[in-house]
Design an enzyme around this catalytic site. Structure first.
Site, short mmCIF file in Angstrom:
data_model
loop_
_atom_site.label_atom_id
_atom_site.label_comp_id
_atom_site.label_asym_id
_atom_site.label_seq_id
_atom_site.Cartn_x
_atom_site.Cartn_y
_atom_site.Cartn_z
N ALA A 195 43.27 37.47 -71.34
CA ALA A 195 43.85 38.69 -71.03
C ALA A 195 44.77 38.68 -69.66
O ALA A 195 44.65 37.73 -68.97
CB ALA A 195 42.86 39.72 -71.06
N GLY A 226 40.48 36.84 -74.22
CA GLY A 226 40.99 37.68 -75.19
C GLY A 226 41.81 37.09 -76.28
O GLY A 226 41.68 37.64 -77.33
N GLU A 286 39.25 36.30 -78.72
CA GLU A 286 38.86 37.48 -79.58
C GLU A 286 39.74 37.82 -80.44
O GLU A 286 39.24 38.24 -81.68
CB GLU A 286 38.63 38.62 -78.44
N GLU A 312 34.72 34.61 -69.84
CA GLU A 312 34.67 35.95 -69.03
C GLU A 312 33.44 36.15 -68.15
O GLU A 312 33.56 36.89 -67.09
CB GLU A 312 34.69 37.12 -70.25
N LYS A 314 40.10 1.63 -36.94
CA LYS A 314 41.34 2.32 -37.86
C LYS A 314 42.49 1.88 -37.33
O LYS A 314 43.49 1.63 -38.01
CB LYS A 314 40.87 3.91 -37.76
P1 NAD Z 1 30.21 3.45 -44.68
O1 NAD Z 1 29.74 2.91 -43.45
O2 NAD Z 1 29.65 3.67 -46.14
O3 NAD Z 1 31.44 2.65 -44.91
C1 NAD Z 1 32.66 1.95 -44.21
C2 NAD Z 1 32.83 0.61 -44.75
O4 NAD Z 1 34.16 0.12 -44.04
C3 NAD Z 1 31.71 -0.50 -44.54
O5 NAD Z 1 31.39 -0.87 -45.76
C4 NAD Z 1 32.56 -1.56 -43.71
O6 NAD Z 1 31.88 -2.79 -43.95
C5 NAD Z 1 33.90 -1.19 -43.79
N1 NAD Z 1 34.74 -1.76 -42.98
C6 NAD Z 1 34.44 -1.74 -41.58
N2 NAD Z 1 35.71 -2.06 -40.87
C7 NAD Z 1 36.59 -2.45 -41.80
C8 NAD Z 1 37.89 -3.11 -41.83
N3 NAD Z 1 38.56 -3.25 -40.79
N4 NAD Z 1 38.34 -3.15 -42.96
C9 NAD Z 1 37.97 -2.91 -44.40
N5 NAD Z 1 36.75 -2.53 -44.25
C10 NAD Z 1 35.91 -2.27 -42.95
O7 NAD Z 1 31.14 4.86 -44.24
P2 NAD Z 1 31.53 6.27 -45.06
O8 NAD Z 1 30.48 7.06 -45.35
O9 NAD Z 1 32.10 5.53 -46.28
O10 NAD Z 1 32.92 6.56 -44.23
C11 NAD Z 1 34.20 6.09 -44.21
C12 NAD Z 1 35.01 7.01 -43.60
O11 NAD Z 1 34.93 8.31 -44.17
C13 NAD Z 1 34.67 7.36 -42.16
O12 NAD Z 1 36.00 7.48 -41.42
C14 NAD Z 1 33.90 8.59 -42.31
O13 NAD Z 1 34.04 9.78 -41.30
C15 NAD Z 1 34.82 9.31 -43.44
N6 NAD Z 1 34.00 10.36 -44.29
C16 NAD Z 1 32.69 10.24 -44.38
C17 NAD Z 1 32.07 11.05 -45.04
C18 NAD Z 1 30.71 11.04 -45.50
O14 NAD Z 1 29.92 11.81 -45.86
N7 NAD Z 1 30.00 9.68 -45.33
C19 NAD Z 1 32.66 12.37 -45.56
C20 NAD Z 1 34.09 12.35 -45.47
C21 NAD Z 1 34.78 11.35 -44.61
#
Ligand code: NAD
Length: 708
Positions: free
Chosen positions: A67, A115, A118, A140, A406
Site C-alpha cells: 500500500a 496490499g 491481499e 505488515e 596503519k
Molecule cells: P585483530 O587483532 O583481530 O586483527 C588484526 C590483525 O592485523 C592481526 O591478525 C595482525 O596480525 C594483523 N596485522 C598487524 N599488522 C599488520 C600489517 N602491517 N599488515 C597486515 N596485517 C597486520 O583486530 P580486529 O579486531 O580485527 O581489528 C582490526 C581493526 O578494526 C582495528 O583497527 C580495530 O580498531 C577495528 N575495528 C575492530 C572492531 C572489533 O569489534 N573488533 C570493530 C570495528 C573496527
C-alpha cells in the site's frame, strides 16, 4: 482517469488488467490506484461473454510492493471510525474482485507483498514466476499492523490457519516454490510463460468450474475444533511473546483476529479485522515502525544519489583478524574477488579458512555449505606480497589499532596500487585526518567502519576526512551497496558516530554500579526499554580491554563528560575481559555460556563505590538514555552527521536500538523537549554531562522537534 491500470483483452474472452504506475520503479496501491481498480471492476462485472480476468504488473520483477505508506502517515491522526472505514473500503473492493462472474487469476512476477498480496489472494487463482526475486508475503507486522483489506480472512481459507498464522504474524515473505507447496499459488513457471500459463488456467477453470467450489468453501467458517484452535492460540502466542518480548503488539493482535475470524463467516471476520486494525493504526508503535521504514527508504535513496565512475570489482583487505575475516567473507558472499594478507602467516592461513567458512555458512545446515565453499574459494586469494594488492580498486586496512602501523601500511600501498584506487581504514578510534596526513593522495582516503560481527551488522560508517573527495565517497557507497550493507556518511571525529553515542551510555552504566545498583538491575532496565542486551553485558561481549581503550579515547576527547572508569581498567588487569575469558562483569562458566551473576565482582565495585542507592526504573532508564541523547544533540551541532535520521538509523542498525521506539531522536520527540529538560534538571548535580545542549534549549524556545 489516471493511467496506472490498463485494460486489454486476450483471445477475445479474457480481460487483462496491467498495473503500471507511471514514473515509479514499483507499483503501490495508493487511494487513486484503488479507485481506478474499482472502476475497472465495476465495468467488468457488467460485461457479457468474458471467461476470465488476468491481473499482471507492467513492471518486470515487481508485482505490487504494497500500500502507499505515505497515505498511511497522512491518516495517522484519523479517528477510529475513519480507520475502520478505510479498511472496510479496501476489503469490499477486493471482495468485489473475488465475486466477479468469471475466474480471476493474478500472474505474479517479482515482489508481491502487503496490499499487493491481499489483491492477489482476492483472485481465485495465482500463478507465479519462478524467478528468485518473486516473493509473496504480509510484512505488515513490521509496521505494527496486519493485513487489513481482508488478508486475515482470506489467507487462512486458502492455505489453512496454521500457515496463515505463520505468514501473517511472522511477516516473512516466501519464495515461489514455498508458495506452491503451501497451496498459496497454483503453479510456478518461468517469467516468460506466465501469461500463457494464466490463460491456460482460465481455460481449465472455466471448464471444471472448480473455482466456484472454492468460492463456496471459502464463504464458510473454517472447520476447526475448539481444541485445535486453543492449542494453536496458546503455542503461537507463547512463541510470539518470546520473540517480541511484549514490545510489538501487532503479531498477537493478528493472531487473535485470525483465530477469532476463523469461526465466523467472511463478512463478520472482515469486520473483526477492521475493528482490530483501528486499535493498531496510529498507535505509538505503528508510528515508530513507519518511521523506521522511512529511515531505511531514505538510506536506499541516498545510495542511489551517489553515482560512481569507479566501480569496485576487486578488494584488498590488510589484516586477517576478526574484522578482516568478517569483511572478506562479506565480500565473498557478494561474489567480490578479495585478496587478504597478514604479517603472521599462521593467522593468514587460519583467517583464509575462516573466511570461506563464514562466507559459505548456511542457516539451514547450521554450518558451511561445502558446494558454496568450493564455489567461493577461487574468489579469495592470500596477499603474500604487497604487490598482490596492485589490481585492487579498494583496499581496506583492518590491522591492529596503532597509528604508526596503519600509516606504514598505507605508505606501502600507495606505491603499488593504481592511482584511482580507493584506500580505506576500518579504524575504530584513530582520526581519519591523522592517518591521511602522511599520504601523497589524501583525497582517495577515507574510513569504512564496519561493526562486529560483520556478518550480522548491517551498518557501515563511511567516514569523510577533511581531504576526502566526493568521488572517493561515491565509490565507497557503491561498494557498500554491492555488499548489501547500509552506509551512513559521517564526518571524522572521536568515536565517529555510533561509538561516540554508545560510550556515554555505557560509562553511565558503570557510574550506576558505583552507586550501588547491581549489574542485573541496570541491564534489566535497558532490556525493558528494548535494547537487545544491557550495557553491562555489552561490556562483556565487546571485551573489557576493547571497551577500556575506546573509553580512554573518548575520555581524552571529552574529559568533562565521559568518566573514564578505573573499575573497568582494574577488571582488565585482573584478566576479567568478558565473555572471551569467561568472566567479566558476569561469569560465563556454565554449560550454555550464559551471563550469571558473579559475587567475586563485588570487591572490585566496592573499591570505588560512592553510595548505596536503590533508584526506581525510571531513574535508571533516564541515566542510561539521556547521556546518549545529549551526545546525539552535540553530534548534530558539530555536523558529524547532517540529519537526525542518520543518528536514528545508525543506532538501530549499529547497536540494535529498539525499532519500536522509532530511533533515539524520534523517541525524544515523542517525549517532548520540555519533558526532557525537566528530567535533565533532576540530574544537574551529576555534573556537566547532564547539561542541556544548545540544540535542546533552542528547540525548547522555538517549540520545534528534532524531526522536521
Ligand atoms: P585483530 O587483532 O583481530 O586483527 C588484526 C590483525 O592485523 C592481526 O591478525 C595482525 O596480525 C594483523 N596485522 C598487524 N599488522 C599488520 C600489517 N602491517 N599488515 C597486515 N596485517 C597486520 O583486530 P580486529 O579486531 O580485527 O581489528 C582490526 C581493526 O578494526 C582495528 O583497527 C580495530 O580498531 C577495528 N575495528 C575492530 C572492531 C572489533 O569489534 N573488533 C570493530 C570495528 C573496527
Amino acid at each position: 482517469m489516471s493511467e496506472t491500470i490498463k485494460r486489454s483483452d486476450v483471445n477475445g474472452q479474457i480481460a487483462k488488467l496491467t498495473i503500471d504506475m507511471p514514473g515509479k520503479g514499483a507499483n503501490i496501491l495508493s487511494g487513486d490506484v484503488l479507485n481506478e481498480l474499482d472502476q475497472h471492476l465495476d465495468r467488468l462485472k457488467g460485461e457479457d461473454g468474458l471467461k476470465g480476468l488476468i491481473i499482471v504488473s507492467g513492471k518486470p520483477g515487481t508485482f505490487i510492493a504494497g500500500a502507499d505508506l505515505r497515505e498511511f502517515v497522512a491518516s495517522l491522526d484519523a479517528d477510529r471510525e475513519e480507520i475502520v472505514g478505510l479498511c472496510r473500503r479496501g476489503r469490499l473492493l477486493f471482495a468485489g474482485l473475488h465475486e466477479l462472474p468469471f475466474v480471476t487469476v493474478a500472474a505474479i512476477d517479482g515482489i508481491c507483498v502487503g496490499g499487493g498480496a491481499e489483491l492477489a489472494i482476492a483472485c481465485d487463482r495465482r500463478i507465479v514466476s519462478d524467478a528468485a526475486n518473486t516473493q509473496l508475503g504480509f510484512p505488515e507486522v513490521k509496521l505494527g499492523l496486519f493485513p487489513g483489506w481482508g488478508g486475515t480472512v482470506r489467507t487462512p481459507r486458502i492455505v489453512g490457519l496454521y500457515n496463515a498464522v505463520e505468514m501473517i504474524t511472522g511477516g516473512k515473505s516466501i519464495s515461489s516454490a514455498d508458495a506452491v507447496e503451501m497451496g498459496l499459488v497454483t503453479e510456478s513457471v518461468p517469467a516468460e510463460r506466465l501469461l500463457d500459463a494464466a490463460i491456460h488456467l482460465i481455460e481449465q477453470e472455466t471448464e471444471s468450474q472448480s473455482f466456484l467450489e472454492d468460492r463456496k468453501k471459502w464463504a464458510r467458517p473454517l472447520k476447526m475444533s475448539e481444541n485445535e484452535l486453543s492449542f494453536l492460540g496458546v503455542t503461537a502466542a507463547g512463541f510470539i511473546e518470546q520473540q517480541t518480548k511484549g514490545h510489538y503488539p501487532a503479531p498477537l493482535a493478528a493472531l487473535e483476529v485470525l483465530i477469532g475470524g476463523s469461526s465466523l463467516d467472511p463478512q463478520a471476520a472482515g469486520e473483526l479485522e477492521s475493528e482490530e486494525m483501528a486499535n493498531l493504526f496510529g498507535s505509538p508503535v505503528n508510528r515508530a515502525l513507519l518511521n523506521v521504514f522511512f529511515l531505511t527508504d531514505r538510506n536506499k535513496k541516498q545510495f542511489a544519489a551517489h553515482q560512481t565512475s569507479t566501480p569496485i570489482e576487486h578488494v584488498g583487505i590488510v589484516g586477517a583478524g576478526i574484522m578482516g575475516q568478517g569483511i572478506a567473507s562479506t565480500n565473498l558472499r557478494s561474489h567480490l574477488p578479495t585478496v587478504m594478507n597478514d604479517t603472521v602467516s599462521d593467522v593468514l592461513q587460519r583467517g583464509m579458512q575462516s573466511v570461506l567458512e563464514q562466507a559459505s555458512y548456511s542457516r539451514n545446515l547450521k554450518g558451511p555449505d561445502v558446494d558454496q565453499t568450493i564455489a567461493l574459494a577461487p574468489l579469495l586469494s592470500p596477499g603474500l606480497e604487497i604487490t598482490e594488492f596492485q589490481h585492487c580498486d579498494l583496499v581496506i586496512e583492518a590491522a591492529v589499532e596503532r597509528s604508526e602501523v596503519k600509516k606504514n601500511i598505507f605508505s606501502k600501498l600507495e606505491e603499488v596500487v593504481d592511482p584511482k584506487a580507493v584506500l580505506a581504514t576500518n579504524t575504530s578510534t584513530i582520526p581519519i585526518d591523522e592517518l591521511a596526513s602522511s599520504l601523497a593522495h589524501p583525497e582517495r582516503f577515507l574510513g569504512i567502519h564496519f561493526f562486529n560481527p560483520v556478518r550480522k551488522m548491517p551498518l557501515v560508517e563511511i567516514i569523510r576526512g577533511t581531504k576526502t573527495s566526493d568521488a572517493t565517497i561515491a565509490a565507497a557507497f557503491a561498494y557498500v551497496k554491492k555488499i548489501k550493507k547500509s552506509p551512513v556518511l559521517v564526518r571524522s571525529g572521536p568515536g565517529f558516530l555510533v561509538n561516540r553515542l554508545l560510550l556515554p551510555y555505557m560509562s553511565e552504566a558503570i557510574e550506576l554500579l558505583l552507586e550501588g545498583i547491581t549489574p542485573q538491575a541496570v541491564d534489566r532496565v535497558a532490556k525493558q526499554f528494548g535494547m537487545p542486551m544491557g550495557p553491562i553485558q555489552l561490556y562483556d561481549v565487546v571485551g573489557l580491554d576493547v571497551a577500556a581503550y575506546a573509553e580512554k579515547t573518548m575520555a581524552s576527547a571529552f574529559p568533562d563528560r565521559i568518566p573514564q572508569s578505573s573499575l573497568v581498567t582494574d577488571l582488565v588487569e585482573a584478566g576479567r575481559l568478558g565473555q572471551k575469558t569467561e568472566c567479566g562483569f558476569y561469569s560465563y562458566r556454565n554449560k550454555k555460556r550464559r551471563a550469571e551473576s558473579d559475587p567475586t565482582l563485588n570487591p572490585f565495585i566496592d573499591k570505588y563505590k560512592k553510595q548505596d542507592r536503590d533508584p526506581d526504573a525510571e531513574e535508571i532508564q533516564d541515566r542510561l538514555m539521556l547521556p546518549m541523547l545529549l551526545e546525539a544533540c552535540r553530534v548534530l551541532d558539530e555536523q558529524i552527521v547532517e540529519d537526525p535520521r542518520d543518528v536514528d538509523l545508525s543506532l538501530i542498525l549499529g547497536i540494535g536500538f529498539p525499532p519500536f521506539r522509532g530511533g533515539l531522536l524520534f523517541w525524544a520527540d515523542t517525549l517532548g523537549v520540555a519533558k526532557i529538560l525537566k528530567k535533565l534538571d533532576r540530574y544537574q548535580s551529576l555534573g556537566s554531562r547532564y547539561e542541556p545542549t544548545r540544540r535542546l534549549l533552542r528547540l525548547a524556545e522555538t517549540g520545534d522537534t528534532f524531526y522536521d
